[in-house]
Design an enzyme around this catalytic site. Structure first.
Site, PDB file in Angstrom:
ATOM      1  N   ASP A 105      21.649  42.333   1.689  1.00  0.00           N
ATOM      2  CA  ASP A 105      20.832  41.530   2.591  1.00  0.00           C
ATOM      3  C   ASP A 105      21.634  40.865   3.703  1.00  0.00           C
ATOM      4  OD1 ASP A 105      18.718  40.089   3.658  1.00  0.00           O
ATOM      5  OD2 ASP A 105      18.990  38.415   2.265  1.00  0.00           O
ATOM      6  N   SER A 149       9.962  35.584   1.275  1.00  0.00           N
ATOM      7  CA  SER A 149       9.086  36.116   0.227  1.00  0.00           C
ATOM      8  C   SER A 149       9.110  35.333  -1.081  1.00  0.00           C
ATOM      9  CB  SER A 149       9.469  37.565  -0.087  1.00  0.00           C
ATOM     10  OG  SER A 149       9.184  38.408   0.997  1.00  0.00           O
ATOM     11  N   ASP A 294      18.108  42.424   9.926  1.00  0.00           N
ATOM     12  CA  ASP A 294      18.027  42.054   8.520  1.00  0.00           C
ATOM     13  C   ASP A 294      17.756  43.249   7.606  1.00  0.00           C
ATOM     14  OD1 ASP A 294      17.679  40.791   6.140  1.00  0.00           O
ATOM     15  OD2 ASP A 294      15.830  39.763   6.687  1.00  0.00           O
TER      16      ASP A 294
END
Ligand SMILES: *[C@@H]1O[C@H](CO)[C@@H](O)[C@H](O)[C@H]1NC(C)=O
Ligand SMILES: *[C@@H]1O[C@H](CO)[C@@H](O)[C@H](O)[C@H]1NC(C)=O
Ligand SMILES: *[C@@H]1O[C@H](CO)[C@@H](O)[C@H](O)[C@H]1NC(C)=O
Ligand SMILES: *[C@@H]1O[C@H](CO)[C@@H](O)[C@H](O)[C@H]1NC(C)=O
Length: 470
Positions: A105, A149, A294
């Site tokens: 990430d 999220s 990202d």
């Protein structure tokens, strides 16, 4: 799942501030420490001879045959999970080393894995057991992180972490006992943050930054090649993560590097052009055009005003409603040609990648969606929908991001239904003695339904509540 932002500010947590607090020097201002230089001892000829031999032996031991070779470059094979919804790599933690799958990430900076005492959100997920590693040292501090999220929380500790042939002893990471439901899906155990330390919730130096700043890498950069397969099975080969080098067989032409406009936090570039069917969307200037590049986010999110402008250039497109609020539909028989630019070159996104899914025979859902980010985060989050179309390079020094065209070799690998990569820890210093195992998962994610596919689009971008000015 669909209205990801904004997150209520009542969730504000103070750990970010405390983690960023810099210990103050105990020296009063202006005081200096006298430096001393030892005069070289006078040696006899015999003493010089002994010194020369010892020096030679030391160098032979360090660089001679049979010694572990210093690795300057490494590759970690990526797995594509649930039809392009996430991409994970592998690393090993502890002594003896145990391997874990982690989301790679570039939208955050902490390393965390599910802990063996995790009872919330870790069902079926391989977990880290601190008592099973002889080198684990708990630091006892609480850890909590909020992504677009969901959230993860646990306790910080240090241990040896290995990845792609590199090893960092005493890497700080979190063993998490509480994870938002649906964030982790077996066999993924956690996340490896690949952005800069200034946005680390733990305050710790990220693994990649420890390696690059110690000069462990041949080149101060990391790069991604994603394999693209929207009709993929639940687990498939997903490409490669190159650490310390660029794999020249995976791209063609030059890498277009663009220097970051901000100090190092997120990996950010301003979006300079967005075209649809050959027509430009008028973009904002300055920080409103800042885009987080990202790898941990599935799609491309941006302010609703510009999404509206983008879809208004597609005949027959309309805003979704109900579960699809914030998304847009368009007629499936239109091939959508979107290009984005961050520097000079327009990078096309394939029509297949723009099409998130087919909802009905004639109606398709687009992969660009409305996103309202917090004041500390970039306005745009550019994720895998775009990154699948380029070879992407994240360069430490000078801080910049580069893109290059995928080579025919890389493109030929798309859609291949090969075996899932085994963990590529690849260390000369240690072998992986075990692979983390989880209890059997209740949900085998095969034959994805449309709604489930939407629920499986992730925004692993850290939400900061304070502190960072872009
Ligand atoms: C898990 O272990 C950590 C570290 O010992 C502890 O702080 C935490 O409270 C435990 N969590 C649960 C749910 O037992
Ligand atoms: C890592 O931490 C342990 C325990 O605190 C310490 O003994 C060791 O020297 C440290 N190693 C490095 C490389 O800092
Ligand atoms: C570069 O990519 C090619 C194609 O995937 C692969 O065969 C090769 O092993 C890679 N090289 C390295 C050093 O990872
Ligand atoms: C997509 O649009 C760009 C920009 O207008 C154009 O250069 C390119 O040829 C188009 N690609 C396709 C496949 O139509």
């Amino acid at each position: 799942m669909l209205s990801l932002f904004p997150v209520s500010l009542t969730l504000v947590v103070s750990f970010v501030l405390s983690a960023l607090a810099v210990p103050s020097s105990s020296l009063p201002n202006g005081q200096s420490i006298p430096l001393q230089r030892k005069t070289r001892p006078s040696r006899t000829m015999d003493e010089w001879g002994e010194w020369a031999k010892a020096h030679r032996d030391m160098l032979a031991k360090k660089y001679g045959p049979g010694q572990p070779q210093k690795r300057g470059a490494g590759t970690n094979l990526i797995t594509n999970q649930n039809s392009d919804s996430s991409f994970f790599g592998s690393l090993a933690i502890g002594t003896p080393p145990v391997s874990y799958n982690v989301i790679l990430d570039t939208g955050s900076s902490d390393l965390w894995v599910a802990a063996s005492n995790c009872t919330v959100g870790c069902s079926g997920v391989p977990t880290f057991n601190p008592t099973a590693s002889s080198t684990f040292v708990s630091n006892g501090a609480a850890f909590k992180i909020s992504y677009g999220s969901g959230e993860a929380a646990g306790t910080l500790g240090e241990d040896t972490v290995q990845m792609a042939g590199f090893s960092v002893s005493n890497q700080t990471f979190a063993a998490c006992d509480v994870v938002s439901s649906g964030l982790l899906s077996s066999p993924v155990s956690g996340l490896l943050g690949l952005a800069f330390r200034s946005i680390a919730s733990s305050g710790a130096t990220p693994l990649w930054e420890a390696l690059v700043s110690n000069g462990a890498w041949d080149s101060p950069l990391m790069a991604f090649q994603y394999l693209d397969d929207p009709t993929a099975q639940s687990l498939e080969p997903g490409g490669s993560f190159n650490l310390g080098f660029v794999n020249t067989t995976l791209f063609t032409g030059d890498i277009e590097y663009v220097e970051m406009p901000t100090r190092a936090s997120y990996w950010i570039l301003p979006m300079t052009s967005l075209t649809v069917q050959g027509t430009s969307v008028a973009l904002p200037s300055g920080s409103e055009a800042y885009s987080a590049i990202d790898t941990g986010t599935t799609l491309v999110g941006g302010p609703s005003e510009y999404m509206n402008a983008l879809y208004s250039l597609i005949p027959g497109a309309s805003p979704g409603s109900g579960n699809f609020e914030g998304y847009y539909t368009y007629p499936c028989d239109t091939a959508i040609n979107v290009t984005v630019a961050f520097g000079g070159k327009n990078w096309p996104i394939s029509a297949a990648d723009f099409r998130l899914t087919r909802l009905t025979r004639d109606t398709c859902l687009g992969a660009f969606f409305d996103l309202t980010t917090g004041r500390s985060a970039p306005s745009w989050i550019v994720g895998d929908t775009f990154l699948k179309n380029v070879y992407s390079v994240f360069r430490y020094d000078p801080p910049s991001i580069g893109f290059a065209e995928l080579s025919s070799t890389a493109l030929a690998l798309n859609g291949a239904d090969g075996p899932v990569p085994t963990p590529t820890i690849g260390s000369a210093a240690a072998t992986v003695t075990a692979t983390g195992r989880g209890r059997p998962s209740q949900s085998a994610a095969t034959g994805l339904e449309n709604n489930l596919l939407i629920a499986l689009t992730f925004v692993w971008t850290i939400i900061l509540f304070s502190g960072i000015q872009l």
